[in-house]
Design an enzyme around this catalytic site. Structure first.
Site, PDB file in Angstrom:
ATOM      1  N   THR A  11       0.807  -1.217   0.000  1.00  0.00           N
ATOM      2  CA  THR A  11       0.000   0.000   0.000  1.00  0.00           C
ATOM      3  C   THR A  11       0.844   1.272   0.000  1.00  0.00           C
ATOM      4  O   THR A  11       0.499   2.250  -0.664  1.00  0.00           O
ATOM      5  CB  THR A  11      -0.919   0.004   1.248  1.00  0.00           C
ATOM      6  OG1 THR A  11      -1.824  -1.079   1.120  1.00  0.00           O
ATOM      7  CG2 THR A  11      -1.691   1.291   1.377  1.00  0.00           C
ATOM      8  N   ASP A  53       1.044  -6.449  -4.574  1.00  0.00           N
ATOM      9  CA  ASP A  53       0.260  -6.486  -3.348  1.00  0.00           C
ATOM     10  C   ASP A  53       0.816  -7.693  -2.607  1.00  0.00           C
ATOM     11  O   ASP A  53       0.990  -8.760  -3.208  1.00  0.00           O
ATOM     12  CB  ASP A  53      -1.218  -6.693  -3.687  1.00  0.00           C
ATOM     13  CG  ASP A  53      -2.100  -6.589  -2.458  1.00  0.00           C
ATOM     14  OD1 ASP A  53      -1.877  -7.372  -1.510  1.00  0.00           O
ATOM     15  OD2 ASP A  53      -2.996  -5.740  -2.441  1.00  0.00           O
ATOM     16  N   SER A  54       1.093  -7.556  -1.329  1.00  0.00           N
ATOM     17  CA  SER A  54       1.803  -8.655  -0.661  1.00  0.00           C
ATOM     18  C   SER A  54       0.964  -9.922  -0.560  1.00  0.00           C
ATOM     19  O   SER A  54       1.496 -10.980  -0.231  1.00  0.00           O
ATOM     20  CB  SER A  54       2.342  -8.225   0.706  1.00  0.00           C
ATOM     21  OG  SER A  54       1.324  -8.150   1.656  1.00  0.00           O
ATOM     22  N   ASP A  86      -0.019  -7.052   4.542  1.00  0.00           N
ATOM     23  CA  ASP A  86      -0.810  -8.288   4.668  1.00  0.00           C
ATOM     24  C   ASP A  86       0.051  -9.513   4.953  1.00  0.00           C
ATOM     25  O   ASP A  86      -0.324 -10.355   5.760  1.00  0.00           O
ATOM     26  CB  ASP A  86      -1.636  -8.527   3.392  1.00  0.00           C
ATOM     27  CG  ASP A  86      -2.817  -7.575   3.285  1.00  0.00           C
ATOM     28  OD1 ASP A  86      -3.134  -6.908   4.296  1.00  0.00           O
ATOM     29  OD2 ASP A  86      -3.427  -7.494   2.190  1.00  0.00           O
ATOM     30  N   TYR A 275      -3.191 -30.487  28.754  1.00  0.00           N
ATOM     31  CA  TYR A 275      -4.521 -31.120  28.650  1.00  0.00           C
ATOM     32  C   TYR A 275      -4.398 -32.431  27.889  1.00  0.00           C
ATOM     33  O   TYR A 275      -3.435 -32.652  27.155  1.00  0.00           O
ATOM     34  CB  TYR A 275      -5.506 -30.191  27.916  1.00  0.00           C
ATOM     35  CG  TYR A 275      -5.811 -28.942  28.688  1.00  0.00           C
ATOM     36  CD1 TYR A 275      -6.818 -28.914  29.651  1.00  0.00           C
ATOM     37  CD2 TYR A 275      -5.063 -27.793  28.468  1.00  0.00           C
ATOM     38  CE1 TYR A 275      -7.078 -27.767  30.377  1.00  0.00           C
ATOM     39  CE2 TYR A 275      -5.314 -26.633  29.196  1.00  0.00           C
ATOM     40  CZ  TYR A 275      -6.318 -26.627  30.145  1.00  0.00           C
ATOM     41  OH  TYR A 275      -6.567 -25.489  30.864  1.00  0.00           O
TER      42      TYR A 275
HETATM   43  N1  ASP Z   1      -2.868  -5.335   0.491  1.00  0.00           N
HETATM   44  C1  ASP Z   1      -1.748  -4.545   0.926  1.00  0.00           C
HETATM   45  C2  ASP Z   1      -0.497  -5.393   0.862  1.00  0.00           C
HETATM   46  O1  ASP Z   1      -0.273  -6.176   1.739  1.00  0.00           O
HETATM   47  C3  ASP Z   1      -1.973  -4.019   2.300  1.00  0.00           C
HETATM   48  C4  ASP Z   1      -0.889  -3.107   2.824  1.00  0.00           C
HETATM   49  O2  ASP Z   1       0.163  -2.938   2.274  1.00  0.00           O
HETATM   50  O3  ASP Z   1      -1.134  -2.500   3.901  1.00  0.00           O
HETATM   51  O4  ASP Z   1       0.238  -5.307  -0.086  1.00  0.00           O
END
Ligand code: ASP
Length: 331
Positions: A11, A53-54, A86, A275
C-alpha cells in the site's frame, strides 16, 4: 552511511485513484523524490524488485529478497524493505530464517495508507525504518507505528488503525518517541553465513475448529503435503474424542510428515502436557512450537524441511527445539 531500499510493493507505494481498488501496478516511482527528508538520514539507493500487493508474495520471492540482501551485504550499512502489510509477518519470518548471520539491520516497513494520501502513515514509518537501518540492529525487523519489532515475532493484528502489528510474546526492540530507545534483548551480531535458498513450500496450516473433519487432513496427506502446522486451541489442545485429530497425526508420523502445533491465541505458549488433547497429540508425534507465531512456525518448517536430509520429522523436531533467530522462548 549507505542504505539499500528494496521495493517489493504494498500500500505504501500504491497511488490512490478515486473509486478504484488500490493496485500495485501503479506505484509511486520516485520515493526519495517524494520524501527528500530521507536523504538527511543516509545515502539511500533504491532497487525495485517487485510491484506486488503482498497477498501475491510467494516463497520464491522471499528467497529472492534474501538473496539480494545476502549478495549486497557488504555494500551497504543497512537495508530497508518496503513491503505490504498483509504478508509482512511471513516475509519477515522467512527472511530471519534465510539470513542467519547478520551484523547489520534488515528492516521491513510499509503503510496502512498510501504515501500519496494526506494522512498516510508511510512517511513516519519510512523515516523510522531508515533511521534504525543505520543503527546496526543485527536482526530482520519490522518498523511500524513508532516501534521496531523482531520480524519473526510479529503478526498483523489490525486492518484499520495505523498500529497494524503486534508482537505479543516479544517486546519491541526499539521505541521511537522523542528519543530512540534500544531494548537490551536485541540479538548480538553474527558472522555472515553462506546463503542456503532451500525451502519446502508444500506445507499446510490448519486452524482447528469444532467440527473439523480429520478426513480432510488425511486427504492432504494423500495429496503429498510435506509438513503441517496445526493452529490448536489454547495451550495446544486438539479434539481427541469426536472427530479426533489423533489418528491423522499418527498417520502423518508414519509417512514422515511433521505436525507442528501452535496456539490460536496470540499470547501464551503451547504446552502439550497441559490437557489430554495436547498430550495425546504429543504421544502421536506432534511437535509443540512454544510461543511462536503461526507465521514463524510455518516459515521455519518450510526452511527446516528444505534442508532436511535425514528425514522430515527428525529435521522438524531438531528445528523446533532450537532458537534460530529469537522466534521462540525456549523454557
Ligand atoms: N494489500 C496490501 C499489501 O499487503 C496491504 C498493505 O500494504 O497494507 O500489499
Amino acid at each position: 552511511m549507505r542504505l539499500l531500499m528494496i521495493h517489493t510493493g504494498g500500500t505504501l507505494l500504491m497511488r490512490p485513484r478515486a473509486g478504484a481498488a488500490l493496485s500495485a501496478d501503479e506505484v509511486t516511482q520516485d520515493l526519495l523524490g517524494e520524501l527528500p527528508v530521507l536523504k538527511q538520514i543516509a545515502q539511500i539507493e533504491t532497487q525495485l524488485l517487485y510491484r506486488l500487493d503482498s497477498a501475491d508474495m510467494q516463497p520464491e520471492q522471499w528467497v529472492e529478497i534474501a538473496r539480494v540482501v545476502h549478495e549486497r551485504m557488504e555494500e551497504y550499512d543497512g537495508f530497508v524493505i518496503v513491503h505490504g502489510t498483509d504478508t509482512m509477518a511471513y516475509t519477515a519470518s522467512a527472511l530471519a530464517f534465510l539470513l542467519p548471520g547478520l551484523d547489520r539491520s534488515v528492516v521491513l516497513t510499509g503503510a496502512q495508507r498510501p504515501l500519496g494520501e494526506v494522512r498516510s502513515d508511510g512517511r513516519a514509518n519510512l523515516v523510522d525504518a531508515c533511521q534504525v537501518a543505520t543503527m546496526r540492529i543485527p536482526e530482520v525487523t519490522v518498523a511500524f507505528s513508532s516501534r521496531l519489532f523482531r520480524g519473526c515475532r510479529v503478526t498483523k493484528m489490525d486492518a484499520w488503525s495505523m498500529n497494524a502489528f503486534g508482537s505479543p510474546s516479544c517486546a519491541p526492540l526499539v521505541e521511537l518517541g522523542l528519543g530512540v530507545q534500544i531494548a537490551p534483548h536485541v540479538r548480538k551480531a553474527q558472522p555472515k553465513a553462506p546463503f542456503d535458498p532451500r525451502l519446502e513450500a508444500r506445507v499446510l496450516a490448519v486452524r482447528v475448529f469444532p467440527g473439523l473433519d480429520p478426513k480432510l487432513l488425511q486427504g492432504a496427506l494423500a495429496a503429498g503435503v510435506r509438513g503441517i502446522v496445526v493452529e490448536a486451541f489454547g495451550a495446544g489442545n486438539v479434539p481427541r474424542l469426536e472427530r479426533s485429530l489423533i489418528p491423522v497425526i499418527e498417520s502423518a508420523r508414519a509417512i514422515d510428515v511433521p505436525v507442528v502445533v501452535v496456539s490460536q491465541c496470540p499470547r501464551g505458549a503451547v504446552d502439550l502436557g497441559a490437557y489430554e488433547g495436547g498430550a495425546a497429540a504429543r504421544a502421536s508425534g506432534a511437535i509443540g512450537a512454544s510461543d511462536m507465531t503461526a507465521e514463524a512456525a510455518l516459515t521455519k518448517l518450510m526452511v527446516a524441511l528444505g534442508r532436511a536430509e535425514e528425514g522430515r520429522v527428525a529435521a522438524a523436531r531438531a528445528a523446533f527445539c532450537a532458537d534460530w533467530a529469537g522466534e521462540v522462548t525456549i523454557a
